[in-house]
Design an enzyme around this catalytic site. Structure first.
Site, PDB file in Angstrom:
ATOM      1  N   CYS A 161      32.372  33.290  42.845  1.00 24.98           N
ATOM      2  CA  CYS A 161      32.275  34.538  42.096  1.00 24.98           C
ATOM      3  C   CYS A 161      31.099  35.353  42.634  1.00 24.98           C
ATOM      4  O   CYS A 161      30.021  34.792  42.886  1.00 24.98           O
ATOM      5  CB  CYS A 161      32.073  34.219  40.618  1.00 24.98           C
ATOM      6  SG  CYS A 161      31.915  35.678  39.566  1.00 24.98           S
TER       7      CYS A 161
ATOM      8  N   HIS B 103      41.185  34.893  37.372  1.00 26.80           N
ATOM      9  CA  HIS B 103      39.722  34.875  37.494  1.00 26.80           C
ATOM     10  C   HIS B 103      39.141  36.215  37.032  1.00 26.80           C
ATOM     11  O   HIS B 103      38.192  36.252  36.249  1.00 26.80           O
ATOM     12  CB  HIS B 103      39.335  34.590  38.949  1.00 26.80           C
ATOM     13  CG  HIS B 103      37.864  34.599  39.200  1.00 26.80           C
ATOM     14  ND1 HIS B 103      37.149  33.447  39.432  1.00 26.80           N
ATOM     15  CD2 HIS B 103      36.959  35.615  39.264  1.00 26.80           C
ATOM     16  CE1 HIS B 103      35.874  33.757  39.615  1.00 26.80           C
ATOM     17  NE2 HIS B 103      35.737  35.067  39.533  1.00 26.80           N
ATOM     18  N   GLU B 104      39.724  37.324  37.508  1.00 26.53           N
ATOM     19  CA  GLU B 104      39.222  38.648  37.117  1.00 26.53           C
ATOM     20  C   GLU B 104      39.501  38.930  35.646  1.00 26.53           C
ATOM     21  O   GLU B 104      38.675  39.524  34.946  1.00 26.53           O
ATOM     22  CB  GLU B 104      39.813  39.739  38.008  1.00 26.53           C
ATOM     23  CG  GLU B 104      39.472  39.602  39.487  1.00 26.53           C
ATOM     24  CD  GLU B 104      37.980  39.423  39.765  1.00 26.53           C
ATOM     25  OE1 GLU B 104      37.136  40.016  39.053  1.00 26.53           O
ATOM     26  OE2 GLU B 104      37.647  38.672  40.700  1.00 26.53           O
TER      27      GLU B 104
ATOM     28  N   HIS C  31      36.922  37.614  33.381  1.00 26.98           N
ATOM     29  CA  HIS C  31      35.719  38.450  33.283  1.00 26.98           C
ATOM     30  C   HIS C  31      35.818  39.456  32.139  1.00 26.98           C
ATOM     31  O   HIS C  31      34.833  39.674  31.430  1.00 26.98           O
ATOM     32  CB  HIS C  31      35.469  39.207  34.592  1.00 26.98           C
ATOM     33  CG  HIS C  31      34.722  38.424  35.614  1.00 26.98           C
ATOM     34  ND1 HIS C  31      33.445  37.935  35.414  1.00 26.98           N
ATOM     35  CD2 HIS C  31      35.055  38.060  36.876  1.00 26.98           C
ATOM     36  CE1 HIS C  31      33.033  37.303  36.491  1.00 26.98           C
ATOM     37  NE2 HIS C  31      33.998  37.356  37.399  1.00 26.98           N
TER      38      HIS C  31
END
Length: 196
Positions: free
Chosen positions: A105, A147-148, A151
């Site tokens: 990341c 993954h994004e 966030h």
């Protein structure tokens, strides 16, 4: 304009982000700056909280994976041609047996760990023209999107590893938040006043 990437430990990375509408101030400029920032840092994805904005916006460009000889030709072609903006995204469905893959990341430099994720997802989102979309993604592309997406939900990939591994990484993570790390892109560290 290249923006500083927020480092591990900053509270903005733990916020569940807010939806935005087409009137969000200077959205086109923000998106252009995020692309420039992501490319400068050699990333394949960047979420708004990583540049200090608690909004439901992230970008994905998986073209760097097109060179990976370990992937099938079909997957390299798919990844090489994928570039998209995701606004107000929601993962509706996750399917398949989870599989592990080594992730990193931009907000947590120099740490990589295996993370288990579903191989296929269905996502509803708005594109950069605020047109609604519902799409299904698989494989490595699904992983980058997950993954994004994490966030904008206030979740980091380090939350998905074992508590033992997290304990072993505690010192490294502390050093990242203090800025005791060498990076070749602009970052903002929670324990420091200045950007470097």
């Amino acid at each position: 304009m290249i923006l500083p990437i927020v480092a591990y430990g900053d509270p903005v990375l733990r916020k569940k982000c807010s939806d935005i509408d087409p009137d969000y101030p200077e959205l086109d400029t923000l998106i252009a700056n995020m692309w420039e920032t992501m490319y400068k840092a050699n990333g394949v994805g960047l979420a708004a909280p990583q540049i200090g904005k608690p909004i439901r916006l992230f970008l994905v460009d998986t073209s760097p994976f097109a060179e990976d000889e370990e992937l099938s030709r079909e997957e390299r072609d798919l990844l090489g041609g994928f570039k998209s903006v995701f606004i107000n995204a929601k993962i509706e469905v996750e399917t398949g047996a989870k599989w592990a893959f080594n992730e990193g990341c931009l907000s947590i430099p120099d740490i990589r760990e295996d993370v288990s994720r579903h191989p296929e997802i269905q996502v509803t989102y708005l594109d950069s023209d605020f047109k609604p979309r519902t799409e299904t993604f698989g494989g490595l592309l699904a992983r980058v999107i997950q993954h994004e997406y994490d966030h904008i939900e206030g979740v980091l990939f380090t939350d998905k590893i074992s508590s033992l591994k997290r304990r072993l990484l505690k010192g490294k993570l502390g050093n990242i938040s203090k800025g005791n790390i060498a990076v070749d892109y602009k970052m903002r560290f929670p324990a420091q006043k200045k950007v470097r």
